[in-house]
Scaffold this motif. Structure first.
Motif, PDB file in Angstrom:
ATOM      1  N   SER A 183      13.523 -46.223 -19.800  1.00 34.87           N
ATOM      2  CA  SER A 183      12.415 -46.970 -20.365  1.00 34.87           C
ATOM      3  C   SER A 183      12.456 -48.434 -19.971  1.00 34.87           C
ATOM      4  O   SER A 183      11.415 -49.066 -19.812  1.00 34.87           O
ATOM      5  CB  SER A 183      12.446 -46.866 -21.890  1.00 34.87           C
ATOM      6  OG  SER A 183      12.428 -45.522 -22.287  1.00 34.87           O
ATOM      7  N   HIS A 190       7.415 -43.733 -16.960  1.00 32.71           N
ATOM      8  CA  HIS A 190       8.024 -44.003 -18.258  1.00 32.71           C
ATOM      9  C   HIS A 190       8.129 -45.509 -18.499  1.00 32.71           C
ATOM     10  O   HIS A 190       7.851 -46.005 -19.597  1.00 32.71           O
ATOM     11  CB  HIS A 190       9.412 -43.365 -18.303  1.00 32.71           C
ATOM     12  CG  HIS A 190       9.873 -43.020 -19.680  1.00 32.71           C
ATOM     13  ND1 HIS A 190       9.575 -41.832 -20.294  1.00 32.71           N
ATOM     14  CD2 HIS A 190      10.597 -43.727 -20.573  1.00 32.71           C
ATOM     15  CE1 HIS A 190      10.101 -41.811 -21.497  1.00 32.71           C
ATOM     16  NE2 HIS A 190      10.735 -42.944 -21.694  1.00 32.71           N
ATOM     17  N   PRO A 210       6.077 -42.418 -25.384  1.00 31.66           N
ATOM     18  CA  PRO A 210       6.366 -41.960 -24.022  1.00 31.66           C
ATOM     19  C   PRO A 210       7.000 -40.576 -24.060  1.00 31.66           C
ATOM     20  O   PRO A 210       7.925 -40.339 -24.823  1.00 31.66           O
ATOM     21  CB  PRO A 210       7.351 -43.017 -23.498  1.00 31.66           C
ATOM     22  CG  PRO A 210       7.086 -44.228 -24.313  1.00 31.66           C
ATOM     23  CD  PRO A 210       6.696 -43.722 -25.668  1.00 31.66           C
ATOM     24  N   GLN A 212       9.262 -37.583 -23.218  1.00 32.28           N
ATOM     25  CA  GLN A 212      10.571 -37.371 -22.626  1.00 32.28           C
ATOM     26  C   GLN A 212      10.541 -36.102 -21.766  1.00 32.28           C
ATOM     27  O   GLN A 212       9.822 -35.153 -22.067  1.00 32.28           O
ATOM     28  CB  GLN A 212      11.644 -37.221 -23.713  1.00 32.28           C
ATOM     29  CG  GLN A 212      11.741 -38.414 -24.639  1.00 32.28           C
ATOM     30  CD  GLN A 212      12.170 -39.673 -23.920  1.00 32.28           C
ATOM     31  OE1 GLN A 212      12.935 -39.614 -22.965  1.00 32.28           O
ATOM     32  NE2 GLN A 212      11.660 -40.807 -24.358  1.00 32.28           N
TER      33      GLN A 212
END
Length: 649
Positions: free
Chosen positions: A21, A113, A217, A219
């Motif tokens: 991230s 991401h 976001p 995963q």
């Protein structure tokens, strides 16, 4: 001991997630623009680390480091351009400083991401009072940079509240984006107005008029087996990973493509449709040596042509999907060509090989007079492949009885119990809500004849939909790789199949079955399709991007549908079908029956016509190959241990 290992794994996973991230490694070009947008000064950093964090005033900061002197950029007002995020490219314009950061050669999954995290954190930060210059001068705080924390639910809610205020709309907390618009990679393939700027791919997520709310976001969901294979590949080893149908090979392959640097990674497959699924090109197109039947010296000369040679030289990671359909002699020739063109005597000229497929599925297409030679029989195979790994967890089917049946069929075993179960399926009533079973055929001619005849028999007006290609002169190239045709003919009542993942959560996935129930819209009406999953949707054109010879990108915009009264077994590879009817009387290749049967989710959604146990067979050389792998199981299991892989890294 198990508890401590679990804690270590969890800790590592958290660190990896935060790292994905907050930081990316890529090439970065920093441009200082004048008032008209022209670059007055430019700095290129080939290997840069870009980190997202906060300074001493808790402002959002982007730090770009070349390993020597880092540069910090405060993110006040920004514009983001993500049209080419699938290719590992993006850019950020800092306003009012008029500085542009051009990011390239970044693994696409990491870049998506990172950009999603940046967007959410930047929107959420708008709720805070800005720091003026007087406050900076009088603060006396030491300069600092603290890596940003992972996105929390409160960040998403704050971002949505700020967007709603700006657009005079009520915030919709907790509502996530649909899978269709959830990331830049998918949105760059969707239909856009011609006037829309390139920034709108990802930034449109922040416009409540189009996307009312942001989501966390997403995963990457990988199993332990998949994660271990990915880690091993990222360590630089040449890997062949295999597994039976439905074990997630294609999904893992897409994650591997997204985890490697785009400029030096070439994704290929033995067939055009398989190549399109992973965003690559065919192995033959990459190699540039035609069919490979010419003498080696001539193949080397063909590969040394300027455009082709550049591919071979710049390639550091070569991905080959559906390896079972690549002929062994062609593989040997490629290996020799790679060493000659690259001028290195290492296996495959030093290129890392990532090879995927199941040799117990479809074999190479050869002339009837010649004997099939698989890649694992190639002279260079053992020299090139460092490690063989296997995915064992079947995800497509959940019924253990059906999984056991398919495993027996895969190995060419047709016991009395297997025969009994398959014969019973002939009476299965799998039609529902006007959606008929798709018949899998061994020959393409049967498919075309069946679909054309059944469409003509339907009453009503025919609707024709023509594709919009980026280069009409290369329509044959697009046809060979794109899963949709240049022309689609439909009527009300037409049996259709979805050819692209649109919304996984709602069941709109590649292979989903449906029926056209009508046409909506003025002018050129669009088909309304009722799917077996219960969703009724008006289908709009989607975009496919195809990589052609010379690295040229071609695109096709077309409805994501194909007629589904019948499809060929070859074209069904990689698909999951809800209701399928199979005729195995004309099976002519080993593994063909297994590929056909393994498309079904369960026995209840399967109907086998004129079943003959003789149709079930597996190539004896392939069985020997997998038997040898099984004998090496102890060594193989050691290679799957994540801690052993960590030590090797």
């Amino acid at each position: 001991m198990r508890g401590s290992i679990a804690k270590i794994c969890k800790y590592r996973k958290m660190n990896v997630t935060n790292h994905l991230s907050a930081e990316i490694q890529s090439s970065v070009t920093i441009e200082y623009l004048n008032s008209s947008g022209q670059a007055m000064k430019r700095k290129v950093i080939r290997n840069a680390f870009t980190s997202l964090g906060r300074n001493e005033f808790r402002e959002l900061v982007l730090k770009v480091s070349d390993g020597k002197l880092p540069q910090n950029f405060i993110l006040k007002q920004i514009q983001i351009f993500t049209r080419f995020i699938r290719d590992g490219k993006s850019s950020i314009v800092l306003q009012p400083e008029n500085i542009q950061l051009l990011i390239s050669n970044c693994p696409s999954d990491q870049l998506k991401h990172f950009m999603k995290t940046l967007m959410i954190k930047h929107e959420a930060a708008k709720s805070k009072k800005p720091v003026n210059e007087r406050m900076r001068l009088l603060s006396g705080l030491p300069r600092m940079f603290e890596t940003i924390s992972p996105v929390q639910k409160k960040d998403v809610e704050q971002a949505n509240e700020m967007r709603a205020k700006v657009n005079n709309q009520t915030p919709l907390k907790g509502k996530g984006l649909s899978n269709r618009g959830g990331n830049g990679a998918n949105r760059c393939q969707q239909k856009r107005p011609r006037t829309e700027s390139s920034e709108n791919s990802l930034i449109s997520e922040l416009r409540p008029s189009k996307k009312p709310a942001l989501s966390m976001p997403r995963q990457l969901q990988l199993s332990t087996e998949q994660s271990t294979i990915l880690s091993t590949i990222l360590s630089g080893r040449n890997v062949f990973f295999t597994g039976s149908a439905g074990t997630g090979k294609s999904y893992l392959l897409k994650r591997i493509v997204g985890a490697l640097p785009p400029k030096s990674t070439y994704a290929t497959a033995s067939t055009g449709v398989a190549a399109c699924h992973i965003g690559g090109t065919t192995l033959h197109a990459f190699a540039g040596i035609g069919s490979g039947k010419a003498p080696l010296e001539q193949c080397i000369e063909l590969a040394k042509r300027p455009g082709v040679r550049q591919h071979w030289i710049s390639c550091r990671h070569l991905i080959i999907d559906e390896i079972s359909m690549v002929e062994g002699e062609f593989f040997d020739k490629l290996e020799a060509v790679a060493r000659a063109v690259r001028g290195k005597d290492e296996p495959f000229g030093g290129i890392q090989l990532i090879v995927c497929g199941d040799f117990l599925q479809l074999p190479p297409v050869t002339q009837a007079s010649s004997q099939t030679k698989f890649c694992f029989q190639a002279k260079s195979w053992r020299r090139c492949i460092h490690l063989t790994m296997e995915l064992t967890a079947v995800r497509r089917q959940t019924d253990k009885r059906f999984i056991s049946l398919l495993q027996a069929i895969r190995l060419g075993r047709c016991t009395e119990e297997v025969t009994r179960q398959l014969l019973l399926t002939v009476n299965n009533k799998i039609e529902r809500d006007g959606i008929l079973a798709t018949r899998l055929c061994t020959h393409k001619d049967d498919v075309d004849l069946t679909n054309d005849r059944r469409l003509q028999q339907l009453p009503g007006e025919m609707q024709q939909y023509d594709a919009l290609d980026s280069d009409p002169m290369l329509v044959k190239t697009v046809n060979a790789q794109c899963p949709v045709g240049e022309k689609i003919l439909l009527k009300k009542g037409a049996q259709v199949m979805l050819t692209k993942n649109l919304d996984v959560a709602r069941g709109l996935v590649n292979g989903a079955r449906g029926v056209v129930v009508g046409f909506d819209g003025a002018g050129k009406p669009l088909p309304k399709v009722r799917f077996l999953c219960g969703v009724t949707e008006v289908m709009k054109p989607e975009r496919w991007v195809i990589k052609a010879n010379g690295g040229v990108f071609l695109s096709r915009q077309q409805l994501p549908l194909k007629l589904a009264w019948a499809i060929s077994i070859h074209k069904s590879q990689g698909m999951t079908l809800d209701c399928v009817e199979i005729s195995l009387s004309r099976v002519f290749e080993s593994g063909q029956a297994y590929v056909a049967l393994s498309r079904a989710r369960n026995l209840e959604g399967l109907r086998v016509m004129d079943f003959d146990p003789k149709a079930v067979n597996a190539n004896p050389y392939v069985l020997q190959f997998y038997a040898r792998l099984k004998k090496e199981r102890a060594l193989y299991q050691t290679s799957l241990d994540p801690f052993v892989v960590d030590k090797e890294n």
